[in-house]
Design a protein around this motif. Structure first.
Motif, PDB file in Angstrom:
ATOM      1  N   PRO A  44      13.906   7.086  10.100  1.00 39.78           N
ATOM      2  CA  PRO A  44      14.395   5.978   9.323  1.00 39.78           C
ATOM      3  C   PRO A  44      14.424   4.601   9.900  1.00 39.78           C
ATOM      4  O   PRO A  44      14.171   4.351  11.064  1.00 39.78           O
ATOM      5  CB  PRO A  44      16.107   6.600   9.504  1.00 39.78           C
ATOM      6  CG  PRO A  44      15.844   7.975   9.995  1.00 39.78           C
ATOM      7  CD  PRO A  44      14.595   8.171  10.799  1.00 39.78           C
ATOM      8  N   GLU A  45      14.325   3.549   9.132  1.00 42.36           N
ATOM      9  CA  GLU A  45      13.955   2.287   9.338  1.00 42.36           C
ATOM     10  C   GLU A  45      15.256   1.635   8.924  1.00 42.36           C
ATOM     11  O   GLU A  45      15.498   1.594   7.543  1.00 42.36           O
ATOM     12  CB  GLU A  45      12.590   1.749   8.931  1.00 42.36           C
ATOM     13  CG  GLU A  45      12.455   0.331   8.863  1.00 42.36           C
ATOM     14  CD  GLU A  45      11.459  -0.061   7.997  1.00 42.36           C
ATOM     15  OE1 GLU A  45      10.985  -1.423   8.137  1.00 42.36           O
ATOM     16  OE2 GLU A  45      10.839   0.785   7.146  1.00 42.36           O
ATOM     17  N   LEU A  46      15.868   0.762   9.675  1.00 44.88           N
ATOM     18  CA  LEU A  46      17.172  -0.040   9.325  1.00 44.88           C
ATOM     19  C   LEU A  46      16.688  -1.192   8.465  1.00 44.88           C
ATOM     20  O   LEU A  46      15.722  -1.989   9.017  1.00 44.88           O
ATOM     21  CB  LEU A  46      17.956  -0.499  10.745  1.00 44.88           C
ATOM     22  CG  LEU A  46      18.841  -1.318  10.225  1.00 44.88           C
ATOM     23  CD1 LEU A  46      20.044  -0.450   9.405  1.00 44.88           C
ATOM     24  CD2 LEU A  46      19.629  -2.111  11.633  1.00 44.88           C
ATOM     25  N   ILE A  47      17.037  -1.374   7.091  1.00 46.59           N
ATOM     26  CA  ILE A  47      16.989  -2.401   6.171  1.00 46.59           C
ATOM     27  C   ILE A  47      18.176  -3.046   6.159  1.00 46.59           C
ATOM     28  O   ILE A  47      17.795  -4.549   5.805  1.00 46.59           O
ATOM     29  CB  ILE A  47      16.293  -1.892   4.960  1.00 46.59           C
ATOM     30  CG1 ILE A  47      17.067  -0.710   4.310  1.00 46.59           C
ATOM     31  CG2 ILE A  47      14.863  -1.304   5.186  1.00 46.59           C
ATOM     32  CD1 ILE A  47      16.465  -0.355   2.898  1.00 46.59           C
ATOM     33  N   MET A  48      19.078  -2.846   5.908  1.00 42.52           N
ATOM     34  CA  MET A  48      20.383  -3.743   5.821  1.00 42.52           C
ATOM     35  C   MET A  48      21.506  -3.224   6.661  1.00 42.52           C
ATOM     36  O   MET A  48      21.794  -2.227   6.766  1.00 42.52           O
ATOM     37  CB  MET A  48      20.807  -3.621   4.236  1.00 42.52           C
ATOM     38  CG  MET A  48      19.677  -4.442   3.589  1.00 42.52           C
ATOM     39  SD  MET A  48      19.584  -6.340   3.568  1.00 42.52           S
ATOM     40  CE  MET A  48      21.299  -6.748   2.900  1.00 42.52           C
ATOM     41  N   SER A  49      22.397  -4.167   6.994  1.00 43.91           N
ATOM     42  CA  SER A  49      23.677  -4.016   7.477  1.00 43.91           C
ATOM     43  C   SER A  49      24.685  -4.885   7.038  1.00 43.91           C
ATOM     44  O   SER A  49      24.318  -5.806   6.421  1.00 43.91           O
ATOM     45  CB  SER A  49      23.665  -4.293   8.992  1.00 43.91           C
ATOM     46  OG  SER A  49      23.205  -5.514   9.390  1.00 43.91           O
ATOM     47  N   ILE A  50      25.887  -4.559   6.711  1.00 48.57           N
ATOM     48  CA  ILE A  50      27.011  -5.135   6.232  1.00 48.57           C
ATOM     49  C   ILE A  50      28.272  -4.825   6.999  1.00 48.57           C
ATOM     50  O   ILE A  50      28.627  -3.699   7.142  1.00 48.57           O
ATOM     51  CB  ILE A  50      26.933  -5.066   4.856  1.00 48.57           C
ATOM     52  CG1 ILE A  50      27.981  -5.931   3.803  1.00 48.57           C
ATOM     53  CG2 ILE A  50      27.292  -3.640   4.190  1.00 48.57           C
ATOM     54  CD1 ILE A  50      27.807  -6.026   2.474  1.00 48.57           C
ATOM     55  N   TYR A  51      29.242  -5.773   7.010  1.00 43.58           N
ATOM     56  CA  TYR A  51      30.337  -5.333   8.025  1.00 43.58           C
ATOM     57  C   TYR A  51      31.627  -5.907   7.017  1.00 43.58           C
ATOM     58  O   TYR A  51      32.775  -5.488   7.400  1.00 43.58           O
ATOM     59  CB  TYR A  51      30.352  -6.322   9.333  1.00 43.58           C
ATOM     60  CG  TYR A  51      29.115  -5.982   9.810  1.00 43.58           C
ATOM     61  CD1 TYR A  51      28.035  -6.837   9.958  1.00 43.58           C
ATOM     62  CD2 TYR A  51      29.014  -4.755  10.678  1.00 43.58           C
ATOM     63  CE1 TYR A  51      26.741  -6.540  10.759  1.00 43.58           C
ATOM     64  CE2 TYR A  51      27.907  -4.452  11.440  1.00 43.58           C
ATOM     65  CZ  TYR A  51      26.733  -5.426  11.345  1.00 43.58           C
ATOM     66  OH  TYR A  51      25.468  -4.913  12.030  1.00 43.58           O
ATOM     67  N   SER A  52      31.483  -6.939   5.977  1.00 38.45           N
ATOM     68  CA  SER A  52      32.758  -7.385   5.471  1.00 38.45           C
ATOM     69  C   SER A  52      32.586  -7.464   3.816  1.00 38.45           C
ATOM     70  O   SER A  52      31.253  -7.031   3.449  1.00 38.45           O
ATOM     71  CB  SER A  52      32.932  -8.634   5.752  1.00 38.45           C
ATOM     72  OG  SER A  52      31.875  -9.394   5.517  1.00 38.45           O
ATOM     73  N   ASN A  53      33.676  -7.146   3.217  1.00 41.17           N
ATOM     74  CA  ASN A  53      33.602  -6.933   1.575  1.00 41.17           C
ATOM     75  C   ASN A  53      32.798  -8.175   1.166  1.00 41.17           C
ATOM     76  O   ASN A  53      32.855  -9.338   1.618  1.00 41.17           O
ATOM     77  CB  ASN A  53      35.028  -7.164   1.044  1.00 41.17           C
ATOM     78  CG  ASN A  53      35.815  -5.878   1.651  1.00 41.17           C
ATOM     79  OD1 ASN A  53      35.105  -4.747   1.442  1.00 41.17           O
ATOM     80  ND2 ASN A  53      37.149  -5.863   1.518  1.00 41.17           N
ATOM     81  N   GLY A  54      32.057  -7.681   0.056  1.00 38.39           N
ATOM     82  CA  GLY A  54      31.274  -8.800  -0.527  1.00 38.39           C
ATOM     83  C   GLY A  54      29.766  -8.242  -0.745  1.00 38.39           C
ATOM     84  O   GLY A  54      29.448  -7.125  -0.509  1.00 38.39           O
ATOM     85  N   ASP A  55      28.941  -9.446  -0.830  1.00 41.83           N
ATOM     86  CA  ASP A  55      27.400  -9.126  -1.005  1.00 41.83           C
ATOM     87  C   ASP A  55      26.537  -9.904   0.312  1.00 41.83           C
ATOM     88  O   ASP A  55      27.150 -10.736   0.733  1.00 41.83           O
ATOM     89  CB  ASP A  55      27.161  -9.805  -2.284  1.00 41.83           C
ATOM     90  CG  ASP A  55      27.523  -9.265  -3.610  1.00 41.83           C
ATOM     91  OD1 ASP A  55      27.067  -9.673  -4.637  1.00 41.83           O
ATOM     92  OD2 ASP A  55      28.212  -8.235  -3.221  1.00 41.83           O
ATOM     93  N   LYS A  56      25.787  -9.168   0.678  1.00 47.71           N
ATOM     94  CA  LYS A  56      24.655  -9.701   1.606  1.00 47.71           C
ATOM     95  C   LYS A  56      23.114  -9.432   1.047  1.00 47.71           C
ATOM     96  O   LYS A  56      23.114  -8.443   0.681  1.00 47.71           O
ATOM     97  CB  LYS A  56      25.028  -8.846   2.987  1.00 47.71           C
ATOM     98  CG  LYS A  56      24.043  -9.591   4.169  1.00 47.71           C
ATOM     99  CD  LYS A  56      24.380  -8.828   5.424  1.00 47.71           C
ATOM    100  CE  LYS A  56      23.336  -9.310   6.495  1.00 47.71           C
ATOM    101  NZ  LYS A  56      23.430  -8.412   7.780  1.00 47.71           N
ATOM    102  N   GLU A  57      22.780 -10.713   1.226  1.00 49.24           N
ATOM    103  CA  GLU A  57      21.332 -10.896   0.678  1.00 49.24           C
ATOM    104  C   GLU A  57      20.545 -10.754   1.867  1.00 49.24           C
ATOM    105  O   GLU A  57      20.576 -11.661   2.663  1.00 49.24           O
ATOM    106  CB  GLU A  57      21.149 -11.561  -0.624  1.00 49.24           C
ATOM    107  CG  GLU A  57      19.866 -11.731  -1.327  1.00 49.24           C
ATOM    108  CD  GLU A  57      20.045 -12.781  -2.378  1.00 49.24           C
ATOM    109  OE1 GLU A  57      20.769 -12.898  -3.201  1.00 49.24           O
ATOM    110  OE2 GLU A  57      18.641 -13.318  -2.584  1.00 49.24           O
ATOM    111  N   ASP A  58      19.242 -10.138   1.474  1.00 45.43           N
ATOM    112  CA  ASP A  58      18.091 -10.287   2.369  1.00 45.43           C
ATOM    113  C   ASP A  58      16.807 -10.164   1.525  1.00 45.43           C
ATOM    114  O   ASP A  58      16.522  -9.057   1.400  1.00 45.43           O
ATOM    115  CB  ASP A  58      18.173  -9.448   3.818  1.00 45.43           C
ATOM    116  CG  ASP A  58      17.057  -9.623   4.535  1.00 45.43           C
ATOM    117  OD1 ASP A  58      16.930  -8.953   5.588  1.00 45.43           O
ATOM    118  OD2 ASP A  58      16.186 -10.467   4.471  1.00 45.43           O
TER     119      ASP A  58
END
Lengths: 114, 115
Positions: A44-58
């Motif tokens: 597995p390869e990490l592509i996204m992390s998110i910690y708070s409500n809402g959207d995170k774009e990369d």
């Protein structure tokens, strides 16, 4: 009820379309959420992390988190054949604040068609 | 920057034997976790080590054990191997541990086959 649930797929989308991958989790105390991509025969390869409500774009990827609904999603815009892989949702549970345990869903297989 | 290194890549063992797998984390990473991946069960958490201490353990029998050294390198051991232990064993390292984890980087894994 599984701790982290994903639809196993396959999810088939045409090239250039938006792929939407979903994940629900049971531990309300979870604070970190991750999306991994795994190609067949690879790790597995990490592509996204998110910690708070809402959207995170990369780039072409957007992660969305809704803690009230215990729901995490990953959007892949302009899907490419190279995006064809299994996408794993992972949730970090709380263990006294001094330990981590990433719990994985079983993954959603994405197929991007030419 | 070197990634997570796991050795060996492939192993074939006989039932009843024991095996030791090795993992060298990314330089500076102090948390190392081990996972077992099988087609039927997916990724199953084995244990996590941080600063040479086991911080968390999954639901595996006592035949599965591990340790972490002062340089953060880790080993896992499986004793009295069973056919069902055949799997891909993945090591993952992270800078931190605890509730705000910044995500793990996985090694290439060790493919264990028990015959």
């Amino acid at each position: 009820q599984k701790e982290v649930e994903q639809n196993s797929g396959p999810l088939s989308v045409p090239e250039g379309a938006i792929a939407s991958l979903n994940c629900t989790y049971s531990d309300r105390g979870s604070q970190s959420f991750f999306w991994y991509r795994q190609y067949s025969g690879k790790s597995p390869e990490l592509i996204m992390s998110i910690y708070s409500n809402g959207d995170k774009e990369d780039g072409r990827f957007t992660a969305q988190l809704n803690k009230a609904s215990q729901y995490v999603s990953l959007l892949i815009r302009d899907s490419q054949p190279s995006d064809s892989a299994t996408y794993l949702c992972a949730v970090n549970g709380v263990h006294g604040g001094t330990a981590s345990k990433l719990t994985f869903g079983t993954g959603t297989r994405l197929q991007v068609m030419l | 920057k070197a990634g997570v290194t796991q050795t060996p890549r492939y192993l074939i063992k006989t039932r009843g034997q024991q095996v030791t797998l090795s993992c060298s984390p990314i330089s500076g990473h102090r948390s190392v976790s081990w996972y077992q991946q099988t087609p039927g069960q997916g990724l199953q958490f084995l244990f996590e080590y941080f600063s040479e201490t086991q911080r968390n353990k999954g639901n595996f029998p006592g035949r599965f054990s591990g340790r972490q050294f002062s340089n953060s390198r880790s080993e896992m051991n499986v004793s009295t191997l069973e056919l069902g232990d055949s799997a891909l064993y993945l090591c993952a390292s992270s800078l931190t541990t605890g509730s705000l984890n910044y995500g793990y980087t996985f090694g290439s894994g060790t493919r264990l086959t028990v015959v």
